[in-house]
Motif scaffolding. Sequence first.
Motif, PDB file in Angstrom:
ATOM      1  N   PRO A   1       0.951  -1.337   0.005  1.00  0.00           N
ATOM      2  CA  PRO A   1      -0.055   0.104   0.124  1.00  0.00           C
ATOM      3  C   PRO A   1       0.848   1.210   0.088  1.00  0.00           C
ATOM      4  N   LEU A   2       0.371   2.182  -0.699  1.00  0.00           N
ATOM      5  CA  LEU A   2       0.991   3.632  -0.702  1.00  0.00           C
ATOM      6  C   LEU A   2       0.052   4.604  -0.849  1.00  0.00           C
ATOM      7  N   VAL A   3      -0.142   5.302   0.249  1.00  0.00           N
ATOM      8  CA  VAL A   3      -1.085   6.520   0.439  1.00  0.00           C
ATOM      9  C   VAL A   3      -0.451   7.787   0.016  1.00  0.00           C
ATOM     10  N   MET A   4      -1.387   8.537  -0.894  1.00  0.00           N
ATOM     11  CA  MET A   4      -0.829   9.677  -1.463  1.00  0.00           C
ATOM     12  C   MET A   4      -1.682  10.918  -1.138  1.00  0.00           C
ATOM     13  N   LEU A   5      -1.043  11.713  -0.673  1.00  0.00           N
ATOM     14  CA  LEU A   5      -1.575  13.279  -0.272  1.00  0.00           C
ATOM     15  C   LEU A   5      -1.233  14.385  -1.293  1.00  0.00           C
ATOM     16  N   HIS A   6      -2.227  14.975  -1.877  1.00  0.00           N
ATOM     17  CA  HIS A   6      -2.162  16.482  -2.524  1.00  0.00           C
ATOM     18  C   HIS A   6      -1.551  17.579  -1.956  1.00  0.00           C
ATOM     19  N   GLY A   7      -1.548  18.513  -2.835  1.00  0.00           N
ATOM     20  CA  GLY A   7      -1.094  19.807  -2.201  1.00  0.00           C
ATOM     21  C   GLY A   7      -2.503  20.807  -1.988  1.00  0.00           C
ATOM     22  N   TRP A   8      -1.959  22.016  -1.736  1.00  0.00           N
ATOM     23  CA  TRP A   8      -2.642  23.207  -1.116  1.00  0.00           C
ATOM     24  C   TRP A   8      -3.662  23.326  -2.543  1.00  0.00           C
ATOM     25  N   ALA A   9      -5.037  23.443  -2.089  1.00  0.00           N
ATOM     26  CA  ALA A   9      -6.273  23.845  -2.920  1.00  0.00           C
ATOM     27  C   ALA A   9      -6.591  22.739  -4.060  1.00  0.00           C
ATOM     28  N   MET A  10      -5.971  21.455  -3.887  1.00  0.00           N
ATOM     29  CA  MET A  10      -5.986  20.616  -4.851  1.00  0.00           C
ATOM     30  C   MET A  10      -6.943  19.418  -4.261  1.00  0.00           C
ATOM     31  N   HIS A  11      -7.013  18.180  -5.002  1.00  0.00           N
ATOM     32  CA  HIS A  11      -7.663  17.143  -4.466  1.00  0.00           C
ATOM     33  C   HIS A  11      -6.887  15.790  -5.168  1.00  0.00           C
ATOM     34  N   SER A  12      -7.554  14.832  -4.984  1.00  0.00           N
ATOM     35  CA  SER A  12      -6.899  13.491  -5.734  1.00  0.00           C
ATOM     36  C   SER A  12      -6.904  13.364  -7.166  1.00  0.00           C
ATOM     37  N   GLY A  13      -7.960  14.152  -7.562  1.00  0.00           N
ATOM     38  CA  GLY A  13      -8.130  13.872  -9.012  1.00  0.00           C
ATOM     39  C   GLY A  13      -7.200  14.420  -9.987  1.00  0.00           C
ATOM     40  N   ILE A  14      -6.190  14.979  -9.207  1.00  0.00           N
ATOM     41  CA  ILE A  14      -5.025  15.810 -10.153  1.00  0.00           C
ATOM     42  C   ILE A  14      -4.100  14.713 -10.557  1.00  0.00           C
ATOM     43  N   TRP A  15      -3.798  13.609  -9.699  1.00  0.00           N
ATOM     44  CA  TRP A  15      -2.834  12.505  -9.975  1.00  0.00           C
ATOM     45  C   TRP A  15      -3.642  11.253 -10.265  1.00  0.00           C
TER      46      TRP A  15
ATOM     47  N   GLU B   1      -3.678  37.582   0.901  1.00  0.00           N
ATOM     48  CA  GLU B   1      -4.608  38.959   0.546  1.00  0.00           C
ATOM     49  C   GLU B   1      -5.518  38.704  -0.627  1.00  0.00           C
ATOM     50  N   LEU B   2      -4.842  38.083  -1.476  1.00  0.00           N
ATOM     51  CA  LEU B   2      -5.791  38.219  -2.651  1.00  0.00           C
ATOM     52  C   LEU B   2      -6.948  37.074  -2.692  1.00  0.00           C
ATOM     53  N   LEU B   3      -6.932  36.132  -1.716  1.00  0.00           N
ATOM     54  CA  LEU B   3      -7.689  35.248  -1.665  1.00  0.00           C
ATOM     55  C   LEU B   3      -8.998  35.748  -1.027  1.00  0.00           C
ATOM     56  N   GLY B   4      -8.986  36.493  -0.033  1.00  0.00           N
ATOM     57  CA  GLY B   4     -10.051  37.299   0.550  1.00  0.00           C
ATOM     58  C   GLY B   4     -10.783  38.281  -0.637  1.00  0.00           C
ATOM     59  N   ASN B   5     -10.022  38.646  -1.690  1.00  0.00           N
ATOM     60  CA  ASN B   5     -10.775  39.542  -2.585  1.00  0.00           C
ATOM     61  C   ASN B   5     -11.381  38.691  -3.788  1.00  0.00           C
ATOM     62  N   ASP B   6     -10.491  37.742  -4.086  1.00  0.00           N
ATOM     63  CA  ASP B   6     -11.002  36.940  -5.159  1.00  0.00           C
ATOM     64  C   ASP B   6     -10.430  35.445  -5.439  1.00  0.00           C
ATOM     65  N   ALA B   7     -10.958  34.665  -4.744  1.00  0.00           N
ATOM     66  CA  ALA B   7     -10.433  33.231  -4.621  1.00  0.00           C
ATOM     67  C   ALA B   7     -10.039  32.383  -6.017  1.00  0.00           C
ATOM     68  N   LYS B   8     -10.975  32.743  -6.821  1.00  0.00           N
ATOM     69  CA  LYS B   8     -10.628  32.114  -8.284  1.00  0.00           C
ATOM     70  C   LYS B   8      -9.335  32.603  -8.830  1.00  0.00           C
ATOM     71  N   GLN B   9      -9.228  34.037  -8.933  1.00  0.00           N
ATOM     72  CA  GLN B   9      -7.723  34.414  -9.420  1.00  0.00           C
ATOM     73  C   GLN B   9      -6.786  33.873  -8.670  1.00  0.00           C
ATOM     74  N   THR B  10      -6.820  33.871  -7.236  1.00  0.00           N
ATOM     75  CA  THR B  10      -5.786  33.383  -6.446  1.00  0.00           C
ATOM     76  C   THR B  10      -5.279  31.820  -6.683  1.00  0.00           C
ATOM     77  N   LEU B  11      -6.483  31.046  -6.976  1.00  0.00           N
ATOM     78  CA  LEU B  11      -6.254  29.541  -7.387  1.00  0.00           C
ATOM     79  C   LEU B  11      -5.536  29.448  -8.886  1.00  0.00           C
ATOM     80  N   GLN B  12      -6.046  30.352  -9.732  1.00  0.00           N
ATOM     81  CA  GLN B  12      -5.312  30.223 -11.280  1.00  0.00           C
ATOM     82  C   GLN B  12      -3.891  30.772 -11.176  1.00  0.00           C
ATOM     83  N   ARG B  13      -3.634  31.496 -10.219  1.00  0.00           N
ATOM     84  CA  ARG B  13      -2.280  32.274 -10.067  1.00  0.00           C
ATOM     85  C   ARG B  13      -1.573  31.166  -9.564  1.00  0.00           C
ATOM     86  N   PHE B  14      -1.746  30.584  -8.493  1.00  0.00           N
ATOM     87  CA  PHE B  14      -0.955  29.396  -7.806  1.00  0.00           C
ATOM     88  C   PHE B  14      -1.022  28.169  -8.771  1.00  0.00           C
TER      89      PHE B  14
END
Length: 253
Positions: free
Chosen positions: A14-28, A130-143
């Motif tokens: 067994p290998l357990v895998m954990l994704h990163g910030w703002a992601m989910h398991s579907g990315i891999w 700071e950006l997250l509080g104003n525009d979460a979608k733009q923050t995630l796209q930038r990340f």
Amino acid sequence: MSSIHCEIYGQGRPLVMLHGWAMHSGIWREFARQLAERRQVICLDLPGHGRSAPIANFEMPAIVEALLAAIPLPSFDLLGWSLGATVAIDMAAVCPDRVRCLTLLAGNPRFVREPGWPGVKPEVLDSFAELLGNDAKQTLQRFLGLQVQGLPHAKAVLQQLKQSVAECDAPDFAALQGGLRILKLHDARDKLAALKLPIRVIQGDKDTLVPVATAAALRYLQPALQIQVLSGAGHTPFLSHPQALVDILLGDG
């Protein structure tokens, strides 16, 4: 029933895998299926991410408790990517009897830069907060853009990453804020240094979020750890260099 979403592929060690910030398991998912040819791969969504329910406080002890409770095995190998790597270190520290070996993929026990330690500039995370509080979608796209920055085929990798991320709604705001707080403030270097289990670090030499110099700094904490650097890879080697990464991970047998 666990509130943590879990996807399981294949059979074997067994290998357990954990994704990163703002992601989910579907990315891999496709990467996990490649590994599942010889391993049982268990992908978890962090609390408040993907299909996992949020928790009252997105803080490290509660995250670790929720994830460990959701893993239906007495022992397992553990791989964490980015924020998931930081979480994985704490999981191994809390339950060293369950975690058989630890892989940090583009991860860092101390994410931000400070004297004598390579990392991302603190102001980068401050700007995200700071950006997250104003525009979460733009923050995630930038990340997402930062994760492929500097790659010769960045546009194609970014498109693949965006498609995978779009499979689920964005994480709840408290989880996003909490994740940034962990990335900025959490320091797991002492915990990593104290671990008595096999540890491997895999990094890309083009990673702009976790500098390749981190690998050498980690060796001071754990002289016995194994370091592998993927030439031409950035922060998402499971998308840009999947076969090379599969070869490394399946080299355990």
